[in-house]
Design a protein around this motif. Structure first.
Motif, mmCIF file in Angstrom:
data_model
loop_
_atom_site.group_PDB
_atom_site.id
_atom_site.type_symbol
_atom_site.label_atom_id
_atom_site.label_comp_id
_atom_site.label_asym_id
_atom_site.label_seq_id
_atom_site.Cartn_x
_atom_site.Cartn_y
_atom_site.Cartn_z
ATOM 1 N N ASP A 142 -9.041 18.715 11.631
ATOM 2 C CA ASP A 142 -8.299 19.877 11.920
ATOM 3 C C ASP A 142 -6.842 19.486 11.614
ATOM 4 O OD1 ASP A 142 -6.867 22.302 12.456
ATOM 5 O OD2 ASP A 142 -6.956 21.682 14.709
ATOM 6 N N LEU A 143 -6.745 19.384 10.045
ATOM 7 C CA LEU A 143 -5.380 18.860 9.380
ATOM 8 C C LEU A 143 -4.175 19.553 9.835
ATOM 9 C CD1 LEU A 143 -3.962 16.862 7.850
ATOM 10 C CD2 LEU A 143 -4.543 18.112 5.867
ATOM 11 N N ALA A 144 -4.542 20.932 9.969
ATOM 12 C CA ALA A 144 -3.263 21.831 10.242
ATOM 13 C C ALA A 144 -2.583 21.624 11.688
ATOM 14 C CB ALA A 144 -3.768 23.149 10.297
ATOM 15 N N ALA A 145 -3.419 20.677 12.475
ATOM 16 C CA ALA A 145 -2.650 20.433 13.806
ATOM 17 C C ALA A 145 -1.725 19.292 13.722
ATOM 18 C CB ALA A 145 -3.913 19.972 14.758
ATOM 19 N N LEU A 146 -1.347 18.878 12.727
ATOM 20 C CA LEU A 146 -0.368 17.961 12.363
ATOM 21 C C LEU A 146 1.008 17.913 13.359
ATOM 22 C CD1 LEU A 146 2.116 18.303 10.401
ATOM 23 C CD2 LEU A 146 -0.007 18.660 8.606
ATOM 24 N N GLN A 147 1.542 16.929 13.678
ATOM 25 C CA GLN A 147 2.677 17.149 14.588
ATOM 26 C C GLN A 147 3.983 16.289 13.906
ATOM 27 O OE1 GLN A 147 2.983 19.146 17.188
ATOM 28 N NE2 GLN A 147 0.994 19.872 16.657
ATOM 29 N N THR A 148 3.844 15.538 12.698
ATOM 30 C CA THR A 148 4.977 14.819 12.335
ATOM 31 C C THR A 148 6.062 15.956 12.238
ATOM 32 O OG1 THR A 148 3.779 13.058 11.472
ATOM 33 C CG2 THR A 148 5.693 13.446 10.375
ATOM 34 N N LYS A 149 7.302 15.582 12.723
ATOM 35 C CA LYS A 149 8.152 16.566 12.844
ATOM 36 C C LYS A 149 9.317 16.386 11.559
ATOM 37 C CE LYS A 149 11.648 18.794 15.652
ATOM 38 N NZ LYS A 149 12.036 18.520 17.398
ATOM 39 N N CYS A 177 3.983 13.945 1.611
ATOM 40 C CA CYS A 177 3.727 14.074 3.115
ATOM 41 C C CYS A 177 3.749 15.720 3.379
ATOM 42 C CB CYS A 177 4.795 13.272 3.765
ATOM 43 S SG CYS A 177 4.542 13.001 5.561
ATOM 44 N N LEU A 178 2.727 15.721 4.467
ATOM 45 C CA LEU A 178 2.754 17.184 5.374
ATOM 46 C C LEU A 178 3.538 16.933 6.661
ATOM 47 C CD1 LEU A 178 -0.810 18.499 4.665
ATOM 48 C CD2 LEU A 178 1.454 19.249 3.737
ATOM 49 N N VAL A 179 4.678 17.823 6.763
ATOM 50 C CA VAL A 179 5.341 17.455 7.963
ATOM 51 C C VAL A 179 5.426 19.007 8.473
ATOM 52 C CG1 VAL A 179 6.772 15.615 7.082
ATOM 53 C CG2 VAL A 179 7.556 18.044 6.627
ATOM 54 N N ARG A 180 5.604 19.155 9.977
ATOM 55 C CA ARG A 180 6.116 20.074 10.849
ATOM 56 C C ARG A 180 7.311 20.864 10.395
ATOM 57 N NH1 ARG A 180 2.872 23.554 12.403
ATOM 58 N NH2 ARG A 180 1.119 22.303 12.351
ATOM 59 N N THR A 181 7.606 22.028 10.100
ATOM 60 C CA THR A 181 9.156 22.344 10.045
ATOM 61 C C THR A 181 9.309 23.623 10.931
ATOM 62 O OG1 THR A 181 8.353 23.367 7.859
ATOM 63 C CG2 THR A 181 9.691 21.469 7.707
ATOM 64 N N ASP A 182 8.008 23.914 11.656
ATOM 65 C CA ASP A 182 8.201 25.198 12.533
ATOM 66 C C ASP A 182 7.011 24.951 13.629
ATOM 67 O OD1 ASP A 182 8.035 27.503 13.833
ATOM 68 O OD2 ASP A 182 8.281 28.993 12.018
ATOM 69 N N PRO A 183 7.309 24.774 14.738
ATOM 70 C CA PRO A 183 6.299 24.360 15.741
ATOM 71 C C PRO A 183 5.907 25.730 16.368
ATOM 72 C CG PRO A 183 8.667 24.141 16.464
ATOM 73 C CD PRO A 183 8.955 24.478 15.304
ATOM 74 N N ALA A 184 6.317 26.887 16.096
ATOM 75 C CA ALA A 184 5.775 28.089 16.477
ATOM 76 C C ALA A 184 4.575 28.491 15.924
ATOM 77 C CB ALA A 184 6.956 29.092 16.552
ATOM 78 N N LYS A 185 4.340 28.205 14.737
ATOM 79 C CA LYS A 185 3.269 28.423 13.858
ATOM 80 C C LYS A 185 2.532 27.247 13.451
ATOM 81 C CE LYS A 185 5.957 32.213 11.986
ATOM 82 N NZ LYS A 185 6.459 32.888 10.450
ATOM 83 N N LYS A 186 1.108 27.548 13.228
ATOM 84 C CA LYS A 186 0.313 26.442 12.894
ATOM 85 C C LYS A 186 0.345 26.040 11.191
ATOM 86 C CE LYS A 186 -4.329 24.355 13.685
ATOM 87 N NZ LYS A 186 -5.552 24.453 14.448
ATOM 88 N N HIS A 187 -0.474 26.865 10.715
ATOM 89 C CA HIS A 187 -0.685 26.594 9.173
ATOM 90 C C HIS A 187 0.766 26.947 8.449
ATOM 91 C CE1 HIS A 187 -4.840 27.125 10.346
ATOM 92 N NE2 HIS A 187 -5.137 26.411 9.430
ATOM 93 N N GLU A 188 1.296 28.222 8.813
ATOM 94 C CA GLU A 188 2.589 28.672 8.321
ATOM 95 C C GLU A 188 3.801 27.753 8.568
ATOM 96 O OE1 GLU A 188 0.415 30.505 9.956
ATOM 97 O OE2 GLU A 188 -0.485 31.558 8.387
ATOM 98 N N VAL A 232 8.878 20.250 -1.926
ATOM 99 C CA VAL A 232 7.952 20.606 -2.879
ATOM 100 C C VAL A 232 7.589 22.154 -2.333
ATOM 101 C CG1 VAL A 232 5.769 20.411 -4.354
ATOM 102 C CG2 VAL A 232 7.493 18.580 -3.693
ATOM 103 N N GLY A 233 7.767 23.185 -3.100
ATOM 104 C CA GLY A 233 7.457 24.566 -2.659
ATOM 105 C C GLY A 233 8.461 25.210 -1.532
ATOM 106 N N PRO A 234 8.221 26.128 -1.317
ATOM 107 C CA PRO A 234 8.798 26.854 0.102
ATOM 108 C C PRO A 234 8.826 26.004 1.182
ATOM 109 C CG PRO A 234 7.170 28.149 -0.531
ATOM 110 C CD PRO A 234 6.904 27.204 -1.515
ATOM 111 N N LEU A 235 9.782 26.269 1.949
ATOM 112 C CA LEU A 235 9.974 25.628 3.397
ATOM 113 C C LEU A 235 8.734 26.576 4.104
ATOM 114 C CD1 LEU A 235 11.499 24.204 5.410
ATOM 115 C CD2 LEU A 235 12.626 26.116 6.273
ATOM 116 N N ASN A 236 7.970 25.827 4.733
ATOM 117 C CA ASN A 236 6.789 26.170 5.616
ATOM 118 C C ASN A 236 5.658 26.797 4.925
ATOM 119 O OD1 ASN A 236 7.947 25.849 8.241
ATOM 120 N ND2 ASN A 236 9.246 27.715 7.887
ATOM 121 N N GLY A 237 5.590 26.453 3.339
ATOM 122 C CA GLY A 237 4.577 26.930 2.584
ATOM 123 C C GLY A 237 3.769 25.548 2.019
#
Length: 401
Positions: A142-149, A177-188, A232-237
């Protein structure tokens, strides 16, 4: 160079053959690629470095990549000619790694012109190594559960978190690297950033595996920095980009079943260790049947892989079919490892000592490492789910009421 696009392939083949004969060091003939496996941190020998520079300058390590960024600018048929002539000379492609297999193709599709100009040429020349910051201790399948902020600090992001199974991180110059830029949304709420590994706040701890080697790492980010220009790409994209990159990864991993492992053929190994009958065939009839079956399936896989790659060029990149290829290719690779150990008998079970040659010692380690093929890059089960839903159109029973 003459323009052979859609033209005389035999003339192009002659040019490639002459160039390889003039530039490939004889000392490297039949030798493994130092960019593969566990030797990636070792300094290149003068001949290895000369070969890397020659191929990189020609763009033939990434033959179908755009010439504007240092690639070969060639078509698929020409790329296969180069591959064939390298093989004929006993030469390896010295330009590789995750920058070529995964990140480069993804950046060519989603990156800005400035990002392409900065990052693609060093990949094409084999000057920098990349690693992948995706999986986390609590975010595997479940990669989309990542928490690196990643916190927005104006001109840069401040990165805090942990990644795991980071292949080659101890050697890498950069991490995609995949990082979380919006803690309120999972994939987005996920973004795709590039992180310089040579900075304070980046700690890498290699993970020792059962085969005695450490290709994977834990990677810790503590107030590390990622410049805004390296988003790379849009924020939260980032999730969309990550899915495309994983298709490239699966396509690359599937090559392990298409002859990408190197070394002598199963037929030659069997004739050496098991012997031959009066007709020159592998002496054991049952083993002979299984070796030929694996060889035939590998050839069929290679032809299918070429077709899938050709189709992906016309479809703006790889498709969900890479999940089929990933499963099929890694199964073939694991079967080859099992057959190799069976063929070698007790000589294929050595761990150290003078009673075993280098290839025999590498074989048992490769067999153990090969157990991971059907796990990393998305497990067999994950790929089967993708095939069932996206290719076969079957219903998602987990959502059924």
């Amino acid at each position: 160079m003459a323009d052979f696009g859609g033209g005389d392939l035999e003339a192009f083949r002659s040019e490639v053959r002459s160039w390889v004969e003039a530039n490939f060091p004889a000392s490297l003939k039949g030798k493994p690629n130092p960019m593969a496996g566990e030797g990636r941190g070792d300094p290149l020998t003068p001949d290895q470095d000369a070969w890397r520079r020659a191929v990189g300058e020609k763009g033939w390590g990434t033959p179908t990549w755009p010439a504007a960024y240092g690639g070969g600018g060639l078509n698929g048929a020409q790329a296969r000619v180069i591959q064939g002539e390298f093989a004929r000379a006993g030469a390896y492609n010295p330009i590789g790694g995750m920058g070529v297999m995964m990140f480069g193709p993804t950046l060519l599709e989603y990156g800005t012109e400035a990002q392409k100009q900065e990052h693609i040429p060093p990949i094409v020349r084999g000057e920098l190594q990349w690693c992948q910051g995706f999986s986390e201790p609590g975010a595997g399948s479940d990669l989309a559960a990542l928490q690196t902020k990643a916190e927005d600090k104006g001109d840069h992001f401040l990165i805090n978190g942990q990644k795991v199974w980071t292949s080659g991180a101890q050697y890498a110059d950069w991490c995609f690297c995949l990082v979380r830029t919006d803690p309120a949304k999972k994939h987005e709420g996920i973004s795709f950033v590039l992180i310089d590994m040579n900075q304070p706040g980046v700690e890498v701890r290699p993970i020792l595996l059962i085969n005695g080697l450490a290709p994977f790492c834990e990677t810790f980010f503590t107030d590390a920095r990622a410049e805004k220009k390296n988003l790379v790409g849009p924020l939260n994209g980032g999730w969309t980009i990550a899915k495309r990159l994983l298709q490239h990864e699966r396509s690359g991993i599937s090559g392990m079943g298409g002859g990408g492992m190197g070394g002598p053929s199963l037929v030659d190994l069997a004739k050496k260790y098991v012997g031959v009958d009066e007709q020159g065939r592998i002496a054991d009839p049952d083993l002979r049947m299984r070796v030929i079956r694996n060889t035939m399936e590998t050839k069929a896989f290679q032809q299918t892989a070429f077709r899938v790659m050709a189709e992906s060029k016309g479809n703006s990149g790889p498709s969900a079919a890479t999940s089929i290829m990933k499963n099929a290719g890694t199964w073939l690779a694991q079967e080859r490892h099992e057959l190799t150990l069976e063929i070698m008998g007790h000589q294929g079970l050595g761990w150290e000592g003078d009673d075993f040659d280098r290839y025999e010692l590498e074989t048992v380690r490769a067999w153990l490492y090969g157990k991971a093929f059907t796990i990393f890059g998305g497990s067999q089960e994950v790929q089967s789910n993708i095939v069932s839903k996206r290719i076969l159109g079957l219903p998602d029973l987990t959502q059924a009421k």
